[in-house]
Structure formats: structure tokens, C-alpha cells
Design a protein around this motif. Structure first.
Motif, PDB file in Angstrom:
ATOM      1  N   SER A   1       1.075  -1.237   0.210  1.00 53.93           N
ATOM      2  CA  SER A   1       0.476  -0.295   0.360  1.00 53.93           C
ATOM      3  C   SER A   1       0.893   0.817   0.254  1.00 53.93           C
ATOM      4  N   ILE A   2       1.888   1.294   0.994  1.00 54.20           N
ATOM      5  CA  ILE A   2       3.045   2.069   0.603  1.00 54.20           C
ATOM      6  C   ILE A   2       3.664   2.731  -0.987  1.00 54.20           C
ATOM      7  N   ALA A   3       4.038   1.495  -1.182  1.00 53.38           N
ATOM      8  CA  ALA A   3       4.292   1.582  -2.700  1.00 53.38           C
ATOM      9  C   ALA A   3       3.709   1.642  -3.525  1.00 53.38           C
ATOM     10  N   LEU A   4       2.325   1.893  -2.963  1.00 58.98           N
ATOM     11  CA  LEU A   4       1.501   2.433  -3.889  1.00 58.98           C
ATOM     12  C   LEU A   4       1.081   3.769  -4.266  1.00 58.98           C
ATOM     13  N   ALA A   5       1.040   3.619  -2.730  1.00 58.76           N
ATOM     14  CA  ALA A   5       0.656   5.683  -2.935  1.00 58.76           C
ATOM     15  C   ALA A   5       1.691   6.245  -2.998  1.00 58.76           C
ATOM     16  N   SER A   6       2.926   6.047  -3.204  1.00 57.10           N
ATOM     17  CA  SER A   6       4.218   6.537  -3.075  1.00 57.10           C
ATOM     18  C   SER A   6       3.758   7.443  -5.051  1.00 57.10           C
ATOM     19  N   ASP A   7       4.424   8.895  -5.006  1.00 58.51           N
ATOM     20  CA  ASP A   7       4.602   9.697  -6.606  1.00 58.51           C
ATOM     21  C   ASP A   7       5.455   8.726  -7.357  1.00 58.51           C
ATOM     22  N   PRO A   8       4.575   9.257  -8.291  1.00 57.92           N
ATOM     23  CA  PRO A   8       5.648   9.059  -9.357  1.00 57.92           C
ATOM     24  C   PRO A   8       7.002   9.090  -9.859  1.00 57.92           C
TER      25      PRO A   8
ATOM     26  N   CYS B   1       9.360   7.755  -7.874  1.00 59.81           N
ATOM     27  CA  CYS B   1       9.758   7.930  -6.432  1.00 59.81           C
ATOM     28  C   CYS B   1       9.897   7.004  -5.819  1.00 59.81           C
ATOM     29  N   LEU B   2      10.811   6.110  -5.099  1.00 57.97           N
ATOM     30  CA  LEU B   2      10.869   5.275  -4.103  1.00 57.97           C
ATOM     31  C   LEU B   2       9.681   5.474  -2.564  1.00 57.97           C
ATOM     32  N   PRO B   3       9.258   3.873  -2.393  1.00 51.50           N
ATOM     33  CA  PRO B   3       8.083   3.950  -1.209  1.00 51.50           C
ATOM     34  C   PRO B   3       9.041   5.358   0.257  1.00 51.50           C
ATOM     35  N   HIS B   4       8.616   5.454   0.595  1.00 53.66           N
ATOM     36  CA  HIS B   4       9.046   5.864   1.754  1.00 53.66           C
ATOM     37  C   HIS B   4       9.941   5.722   3.109  1.00 53.66           C
ATOM     38  N   LEU B   5      10.624   6.096   2.954  1.00 54.91           N
ATOM     39  CA  LEU B   5      11.575   5.124   4.437  1.00 54.91           C
ATOM     40  C   LEU B   5      10.767   5.267   5.164  1.00 54.91           C
ATOM     41  N   GLY B   6      10.263   6.566   5.735  1.00 55.59           N
ATOM     42  CA  GLY B   6      10.044   6.210   7.498  1.00 55.59           C
ATOM     43  C   GLY B   6       8.890   5.365   7.148  1.00 55.59           C
TER      44      GLY B   6
ATOM     45  N   ALA C   1       8.867  -1.539  -9.171  1.00 51.41           N
ATOM     46  CA  ALA C   1       9.013  -1.151 -10.316  1.00 51.41           C
ATOM     47  C   ALA C   1       8.691  -0.624 -11.318  1.00 51.41           C
ATOM     48  N   GLY C   2       6.899  -1.071 -11.258  1.00 61.04           N
ATOM     49  CA  GLY C   2       6.296  -0.246 -11.782  1.00 61.04           C
ATOM     50  C   GLY C   2       6.315   1.195 -11.404  1.00 61.04           C
ATOM     51  N   ASN C   3       5.883   1.436  -9.862  1.00 63.13           N
ATOM     52  CA  ASN C   3       6.125   3.260  -9.890  1.00 63.13           C
ATOM     53  C   ASN C   3       7.486   3.777 -10.200  1.00 63.13           C
ATOM     54  N   LEU C   4       8.163   3.607 -10.316  1.00 59.85           N
ATOM     55  CA  LEU C   4       9.660   4.063 -11.394  1.00 59.85           C
ATOM     56  C   LEU C   4       9.990   4.408 -12.486  1.00 59.85           C
TER      57      LEU C   4
END
Length: 395
Positions: free
Chosen positions: A120-127, A129-134, A373-376
Motif C-alpha cells: 500500500s505504501i509503495a502504491l501510494a508513492s509519487d510516480p 519515487c521510491l516508497p517512503h523509508l520512514g 519497479a512499476g512506480n519507477l
């Protein structure tokens, strides 16, 4: 003179060790324990030779199904790999029962709780961008604490049932290592720490996260009243599919979150039905219900249906989140993994059920990498489209 003294000391040391071994022999050798685990079982499933020797093995951490101290030999030297069970066994003796109550020695459950959060965090990331590490770190901590709290609640509810199942008879509450009151205090501490993690999120996420507590508390009761407790477990374990997106975006996009959540529930039905087949004989004696007992020999067709439903939900979530080619390529690999898992599992062999169950961690990680990978890839696609538009304007 010096070599003679050294030789005498070495000789005395060896003699002392031999004498100690004779005076304190090991009551159960590893080979004899394995032989006895194949022995007879009494009808009550409690006092059989098999159950007794299994408890001896588990108490000595000899055959814990997944995480144990692995010893290898290289050129006459021993090397030890660090595992979760090793860390727990090296902790102070009074602390070990509480760590085992949290299942810190068996982290697969924490992974299965955490992975839907990462999706869910990865899907919500901006195009691009990597998922928010925090956020990933925060949810990892929360998953560890909530899984521990869930196991504590489960063992408090099920202490009488656990005593009747050989695999769970040595759990700290069932075996009497931890009194009920101590377990209750320990549960309060875990929930307090988990609340501290939740309060780091936005108000929407705090309310959404708090709503899951009722599922955590009631899940252990479901196996007493329905053959579908895995559904409630799925609703509980995959709450992070909703919470992760809300933590990043401030609210849920239901067109993405609901299909993702649904897919997670179907996934739980798959892996936990396989897991439940380990205990089906003892569950019948104890009066505990599960999908393994509901499906019996029709388990594989049922799991195939859950796989189709899971993949459909993941496709829908990907389309609504505007996912790209790498995501769908990974989905095909996930589908192959699930198909192989289902049709090669021997539901009558507990060790094979455990192996297939644990393999779902890799499946979840693979899906997470596919989302990333899809988001990147989105950035690359958008860049290409922008370049084509600029080229068209020049022409």
C-alpha cells in the motif's frame, strides 16, 4: 619441560570432559527423538509418546520448523549463522518466554502482517519515487508489536486448546511458563508501544488503525464458532493495505485500497489454509475449526479459486493506481508461484505444509518489488510522452 606440562593439561581436560559426559548423559539423542516423533498417538492427542518427544525437541530448539541455529563445518572450523531463534535463545532466561510469546523466534507472521502495508505504501508513492523509508520503518515496528500483541491475545484465549495440540503445547502460557496476569500486563505494554507508533501518523490513519483492534481481539474466538476463521484472520492481517495508503496520502482511495485489501484477504485464505493442515488431526480432537477441516480433500480447488480472486483484485488495484508494465510482469510470476505452491503441496505432510506456508514471504516481497519497479517506470513513461508532445509542437 613446557611441552610436557601442556600435554598433561590437555590430557586432564579431555578426561574431565569424558567423565562429565558419562555422569550427565543426554536423555534423548536427536536421532531417537526423530524416531519417536513417528511413534504412536493416543486418542486424546496429549499424552502420547509423539507429543512428549516433540515437546522435548521444541524445548531444546532442536527441530523448530524454520529458524534455528545452523552449524556448518569449513576446514574443521564451525561457523554459526545468526537467526531469530538464536537471538531469542541467547537472551536472558527470564526474558525468553516473553520473546517466544511474541513469536520473535518465528518472524514469518510478522512478515505476513507487514507485507500488505508495504504494498500500500509503495502504491501510494509519487510516480518515479521510491516508497517512503520512514513509513516503511514505522509500519515495520508497528507490525512487530501488533503481531506480538495478537499472539499474546491468541495464547491467552487458547491456552486450553494449545495444551491438546503437540505443536503448541510448549507455548509459554499453555505450558505454565507465563501466568495469565503476567501475560495481560505484557499485552498492555505491547499495545501501549503500538499506540505510540500509531500516534505518529495523521488523524485519519489513527482512527482507521484503532478500528482494527476489534478484529485483533475477536479473531481467536472464531475458530470455536466457524469453519472460516481464516477469513477473519485475513481481514485482520491485511488492514495495513488500507492503513499504508492513508498514512501516505492522508485518506484512502477506495478504488485502489479495497481491491488490494480484498486480494490480501484471499492471499491469507491460501497460506493459512495450508498452514492449518499441519494441525487438522489435533484440531478435530480439540474441537477447533478451520478451513482445512472444511475443505478436506477439496482444498486445492478452493485455493485455486482464491488465487483467481486474488489476482483479479491485484489487477484492479494496479489499473486504478495507473501501474505500468513491470507491475503486471511481476503479477504473472506471482500467479505462477501460487499455482506451483498449491498443486505441489502435500496437505498430509506437515513439514511440506510449513515449507509452502513460509514461501509466501518471498511471494509478498516479490509483489512489493513489482510495485516499486512499476512506480519507477511511471516517470520514464511520462518523460517519453512529454518528449513526444514537445517534438510534435516543434514539427
Amino acid at each position: 619441560m613446557f611441552p610436557a606440562k601442556l600435554t598433561n593439561r590437555l590430557t586432564m581436560s579431555v578426561l574431565r570432559r569424558i567423565h562429565h559426559a558419562k555422569c550427565h548423559p543426554c536423555p534423548y539423542s536427536l536421532s531417537s527423538c526423530f524416531l519417536y516423533t513417528e511413534g504412536r498417538r493416543t486418542r486424546d492427542g496429549v499424552h502420547s509418546e509423539s507429543s512428549v518427544f516433540k515437546r522435548v525437541l521444541y524445548s531444546q530448539s532442536a527441530i523448530r520448523p524454520s529458524l534455528r541455529l545452523r552449524e556448518t563445518h569449513h576446514c574443521g572450523r564451525r561457523s554459526f549463522s545468526l537467526t531469530a531463534a538464536t537471538i531469542v535463545n541467547s537472551a536472558p532466561a527470564p526474558v525468553q518466554p516473553y520473546l517466544r510469546l511474541m513469536r520473535l523466534d518465528k518472524p514469518i507472521g510478522t512478515w505476513l502482517l507487514y507485507l500488505p502495508c508495504t504494498w500500500s505504501i509503495a502504491l501510494a508513492s509519487d510516480p518515479g519515487c521510491l516508497p517512503h523509508l520512514g513509513m516503511l520503518t514505522l509500519f515495520g515496528t508497528g507490525s512487530l508489536l501488533m503481531r506480538g500483541a495478537g499472539c499474546t491475545i491468541n495464547d491467552m484465549w487458547d491456552k486450553d486448546f494449545d495444551r491438546k495440540v503437540s505443536r503448541t503445547a510448549t507455548r509459554p502460557i499453555a505450558s505454565g511458563e507465563i501466568p495469565q496476569m503476567h501475560a495481560l500486563v505484557f499485552l498492555g505494554g505491547q499495545l501501549s508501544l503500538a499506540l505510540g507508533v500509531l500516534l505518529c501518523l495523521n488523524y485519519y490513519s489513527i482512527a482507521l488503525g484503532a478500528a482494527s483492534l476489534s478484529l485483533v481481539i475477536t479473531y481467536p474466538l472464531m475458530k470455536r464458532i466457524t469453519y472460516w476463521p481464516q477469513v477473519v484472520l485475513g481481514l485482520t492481517f491485511n488492514w495495513g493495505a488500507l492503513l499504508g495508503w492513508a498514512a501516505v496520502k492522508g485518506s484512502c482511495d477506495w478504488s485502489v485500497c479495497l481491491p488490494l485489501y480484498f486480494s490480501g484477504v484471499m492471499w491469507t485464505l491460501i497460506y493459512d489454509t495450508i498452514y492449518a493442515h499441519q494441525d487438522k488431526e489435533d484440531d478435530v480432537v480439540a474441537g477447533v475449526k478451520s478451513t482445512a477441516l472444511r475443505f478436506q480433500e477439496q482444498t486445492k480447488p478452493w485455493l485455486s479459486g482464491f488465487t483467481v480472486a486474488m489476482m483479479s483484485g491485484l489487477v484492479a488495484a494496479g489499473v486504478n493506481a495507473e501501474q505500468t508494465l513491470p507491475y503486471y510482469a511481476v503479477l504473472s510470476i506471482v500467479a505462477i508461484h501460487l499455482t506451483h505452491q498449491i498443486y505441489t503441496v502435500d496437505i498430509n505432510k506437515p513439514e511440506d505444509c510449513w515449507k509452502k506456508f513460509v514461501s509466501n514471504r518471498n511471494l509478498g516481497l516479490l509483489l512489493f518489488l513489482g510495485i516499486v519497479a512499476g512506480n519507477l517506470w511511471k516517470e520514464r513513461r511520462e518523460t517519453l510522452l512529454q518528449n513526444e508532445e514537445e517534438l510534435g509542437q516543434v514539427r
